[in-house]
Enzyme design. Structure first.
Site, mmCIF file in Angstrom:
data_model
loop_
_atom_site.group_PDB
_atom_site.id
_atom_site.type_symbol
_atom_site.label_atom_id
_atom_site.label_comp_id
_atom_site.label_asym_id
_atom_site.label_seq_id
_atom_site.Cartn_x
_atom_site.Cartn_y
_atom_site.Cartn_z
ATOM 1 C CB ALA A 166 -20.668 -29.677 11.379
ATOM 2 N NE ARG A 167 -18.377 -36.095 12.997
ATOM 3 C CZ ARG A 167 -19.021 -36.676 11.571
ATOM 4 N NH1 ARG A 167 -19.954 -36.154 11.307
ATOM 5 N NH2 ARG A 167 -18.646 -37.859 10.461
ATOM 6 C CG ASP A 187 -28.505 -33.758 12.983
ATOM 7 O OD1 ASP A 187 -29.258 -34.451 14.265
ATOM 8 O OD2 ASP A 187 -27.633 -33.870 12.099
ATOM 9 N N GLY A 237 -28.478 -36.432 10.125
ATOM 10 C CA GLY A 237 -28.180 -35.152 8.694
ATOM 11 C C GLY A 237 -28.564 -36.177 8.066
ATOM 12 C CG HIS A 251 -25.311 -38.450 13.558
ATOM 13 N ND1 HIS A 251 -23.661 -37.245 14.391
ATOM 14 C CD2 HIS A 251 -25.292 -37.597 12.114
ATOM 15 C CE1 HIS A 251 -23.024 -38.298 12.995
ATOM 16 N NE2 HIS A 251 -24.033 -37.618 12.147
ATOM 17 C CG ASP A 293 -13.358 -23.000 3.856
ATOM 18 O OD1 ASP A 293 -12.342 -23.515 4.318
ATOM 19 O OD2 ASP A 293 -14.258 -23.990 3.093
ATOM 20 C CB ILE A 302 -22.208 -30.128 3.515
ATOM 21 C CG1 ILE A 302 -21.883 -31.362 3.485
ATOM 22 C CG2 ILE A 302 -23.923 -29.804 4.417
ATOM 23 C CD1 ILE A 302 -21.907 -32.901 4.727
ATOM 24 C CD GLU A 356 -22.360 -37.643 17.399
ATOM 25 O OE1 GLU A 356 -22.456 -36.188 17.208
ATOM 26 O OE2 GLU A 356 -22.865 -38.633 16.301
HETATM 27 C C1 DGY Z 1 -21.146 -38.081 8.073
HETATM 28 O O1 DGY Z 1 -21.296 -38.764 6.508
HETATM 29 O O2 DGY Z 1 -20.095 -38.207 8.320
HETATM 30 C C2 DGY Z 1 -22.351 -38.211 8.884
HETATM 31 O O3 DGY Z 1 -21.888 -37.282 10.103
HETATM 32 C C3 DGY Z 1 -23.402 -39.292 8.816
HETATM 33 O O4 DGY Z 1 -24.432 -38.624 8.417
#
Ligand code: DGY
Length: 318
Positions: free
Chosen positions: A236-237, A261, A286, A284, A176, A157, A266
């Site tokens: 992402a998270r 997002d 994404g 969320h 990274d 991503i 959440e």
């Molecule tokens: C994932 O795939 O981990 C996403 O957060 C869901 O869209």
């Protein structure tokens, strides 16, 4: 021949449910939220198709019937599943890498532009009937071209975002655990330490996995190392961000704008964000395109098919 039994823990796109019902004795679910009777419905199943928000922790996995051979998550992230515990019980875990990379990178780019160009504020202004016409100094933001984008987590991503943002004239830096091979790195600049990375992030976009090792990576100490007024984006998270620290920085202007997002805990959202004009908040979404969500479902089902046929799926979480 009897079909294997598949529990689907959430409502899925129609094409995914149709394939599940064709290939399996599918126990479908109409719910968009976690079902309370998951364990009861899992009795006698061979496989489970689930998604983020349905937490498969050690306690739950320990209570699954022995018949369950595979859990596939309708997501690339698998921090909601205790994979070690599942594997310990002989249950394989599959996810949905690759197919959602572009859609998720698009969402990150959407957040970068929406936050930087203050589009969320503008939208709220119109809906509140506070817009009285064009004005030379109204809602002045910052553009993308020539700005430095720092990507934390240069996986699939992150690399898609780098490609899209390069097209807008941004220069790409990344952090990274390991440097990418040059064919994947392209023109992006690698940083082997947080200090040199954070110092160049006019825009910081988070793309690392969730879980304990990255929890609250973006904390007050790291925020202080960003250029003043930086834009912070997270698709992402939510667990990557210390919300209290980010909210404080949005108040002082150390972070100029943020686009989020995903949220720690959440669907709860820290109320501190809600009162701030310089944040844009998405629910969320994404990977939420029609084609992407179908592809995610099909890939998850491919993984289940493979495990139940005794093959190793390409999307096995290791
Ligand atoms: C994932 O795939 O981990 C996403 O957060 C869901 O869209």
């Amino acid at each position: 021949m009897e079909k294997p039994v598949l529990l689907v823990t959430r409502r899925m796109p129609q094409a995914v449910e149709a394939r599940a019902a064709h290939d399996y004795e599918a126990r479908l679910t109409a719910s968009d939220t976690p079902i309370p009777d998951l364990l009861a419905r899992a009795q006698g199943t061979d496989a489970i198709l689930t998604c983020p928000g349905d937490v498969f922790n050690a306690a739950l996995i320990g209570k699954l019937p022995d018949s369950v051979k595979v859990i596939a998550t309708f997501s690339v992230g698998h921090d909601h599943i205790d994979v070690t515990e599942a594997n310990g019980r002989g249950i394989a875990v599959c996810n949905t890498p690759d197919v959602l990379s572009l859609a998720t990178a698009e969402t990150a780019l959407l957040l970068i532009l929406t936050a930087s160009r203050r589009a969320g504020e503008g939208e709220r202004m119109i809906r509140a009937r506070r817009w009285h016409g064009w004005a030379p100094t109204q809602l002045l933001g910052v553009g993308a071209a020539g700005r430095r984008l720092g990507i934390f987590g240069m996986g699939r991503i992150g690399r898609e975002l780098a490609r899209l943002a390069s097209g807008l004239g941004m220069t790409i830096h990344y952090r990274d655990v390991v440097r990418l091979p040059s064919a994947l790195e392209g023109d992006a600049v690698y940083h082997d330490n947080d200090a040199s990375f954070l110092a160049v992030c006019d825009v910081l976009s988070l793309h690392a996995p969730g879980g304990g090792s990255t929890r609250h990576w973006l904390n007050a100490a790291r925020i202080a190392q960003l250029p003043r007024g930086a834009v912070v984006v997270n698709a992402a998270r939510g667990t990557l961000v210390d919300d209290a620290a980010l909210i404080a920085a949005l108040h002082t202007g150390q972070v100029g704008y943020a686009g989020l997002d995903v949220y720690d805990g959440e669907p709860k959202v820290n109320p501190g964000y809600l009162a701030l004009e310089n944040v844009v908040l998405l629910p969320h979404l994404g990977s939420a395109t029609v084609a992407t969500r179908d592809a995610m479902g099909f890939l998850a089902l491919d993984g289940i098919d493979a495990v139940l046929a005794g093959r190793t799926p390409s999307n096995l979480v290791r």
